[in-house]
Scaffold this active site. Sequence first.
Site, PDB file in Angstrom:
ATOM      1  N   PRO A 129       1.261  -1.476  -0.139  1.00  0.00           N
ATOM      2  CA  PRO A 129       0.484   0.137   0.104  1.00  0.00           C
ATOM      3  C   PRO A 129       1.077   1.552  -0.386  1.00  0.00           C
ATOM      4  O   PRO A 129      -0.189   2.168  -0.269  1.00  0.00           O
ATOM      5  CB  PRO A 129      -0.954  -0.312   1.499  1.00  0.00           C
ATOM      6  CG  PRO A 129       0.072  -0.925   1.752  1.00  0.00           C
ATOM      7  CD  PRO A 129       0.748  -1.609   1.484  1.00  0.00           C
ATOM      8  N   GLU A 130       1.926   1.159   0.318  1.00  0.00           N
ATOM      9  CA  GLU A 130       3.076   2.541  -0.043  1.00  0.00           C
ATOM     10  C   GLU A 130       2.272   3.496  -1.249  1.00  0.00           C
ATOM     11  O   GLU A 130       2.648   4.782  -0.231  1.00  0.00           O
ATOM     12  CB  GLU A 130       4.342   2.077   0.000  1.00  0.00           C
ATOM     13  CG  GLU A 130       5.038   1.237   0.938  1.00  0.00           C
ATOM     14  CD  GLU A 130       5.059  -0.392   0.691  1.00  0.00           C
ATOM     15  OE1 GLU A 130       5.384  -1.348   0.826  1.00  0.00           O
ATOM     16  OE2 GLU A 130       4.179  -0.558  -0.201  1.00  0.00           O
ATOM     17  N   ILE A 131       2.566   3.050  -2.128  1.00  0.00           N
ATOM     18  CA  ILE A 131       2.414   4.245  -3.153  1.00  0.00           C
ATOM     19  C   ILE A 131       0.838   5.622  -2.975  1.00  0.00           C
ATOM     20  O   ILE A 131       0.623   6.574  -3.107  1.00  0.00           O
ATOM     21  CB  ILE A 131       1.627   3.273  -4.302  1.00  0.00           C
ATOM     22  CG1 ILE A 131       1.603   4.715  -5.373  1.00  0.00           C
ATOM     23  CG2 ILE A 131       0.019   3.103  -4.137  1.00  0.00           C
ATOM     24  CD1 ILE A 131       3.463   5.614  -5.097  1.00  0.00           C
TER      25      ILE A 131
END
Length: 255
Positions: A129-131
């Site tokens: 989920p970093e983006i």
Amino acid sequence: MLRYEVDVPRATMTIDDPERRNPLSNEVISDLAAAVDRAASDPEVRVLVFTGAGDRAFSAGGDLSGGFVDTPVAAHAARGALAELFRSMRRCGKPTVARVNGHALGGGLGLAAACDIVVAADHARLGTPEISIGLWPMLISAVLQEVMPRRAALEMMLMGSRLSAHEAREVGLVTRVVPSDELDAVVDQIVTTLASRSPATLRMGRDAFYTVADMDFDTALQHLHGGLTAIAATEDAVEGVAAFLQKRPAEWRGR
């Protein structure tokens, strides 16, 4: 926040902060690397098991509450701790098993995927989920590209996707998916099986598997040819063949 426990033949490393979904702080990552080295040097430990406390999360990834973006340049070296952990896991010479008891996200996904065998509870979700917060799963990219199709890995990182355990198995992130109440029994069975094998052959075979990953076909065959002869020269190989012919259990010496 890391528990290290030995129950021969396994060493279990548990990220123990369930209220915050077992984040990977720099301290925890460093402790994990030290625990891997400790287990690797313990002759009684045959298998390394990684897990998280509770049943909600294996690890939700990096600890963003610790000033992750406050001093990006000054903290550059500390961020390399995860890379050192992956290197330690790869070089430890013993099988590694991820007991994925819940969500494995970001760096937590990387930790699970870096293991040789990944067993996930069916309620777990795995993703990058970093983006969604303006970051990118840089270090775990090296791991993900080894275990899943490149385009699938890139789409997951671009989209910030979270896969179900079954979807993760389809793309190679997970080895097995089991009902939550069967997770421990399956991990126990895997540990028991691995511990019954020759530690010398496991070490040499595992090392060879990873070593040839980036070699061209002919170079890999040449390396593996030499590896086969090296294994045939071990005491464990001599004992294993003798035990097979004599129809008795082998007594491994680990050399």
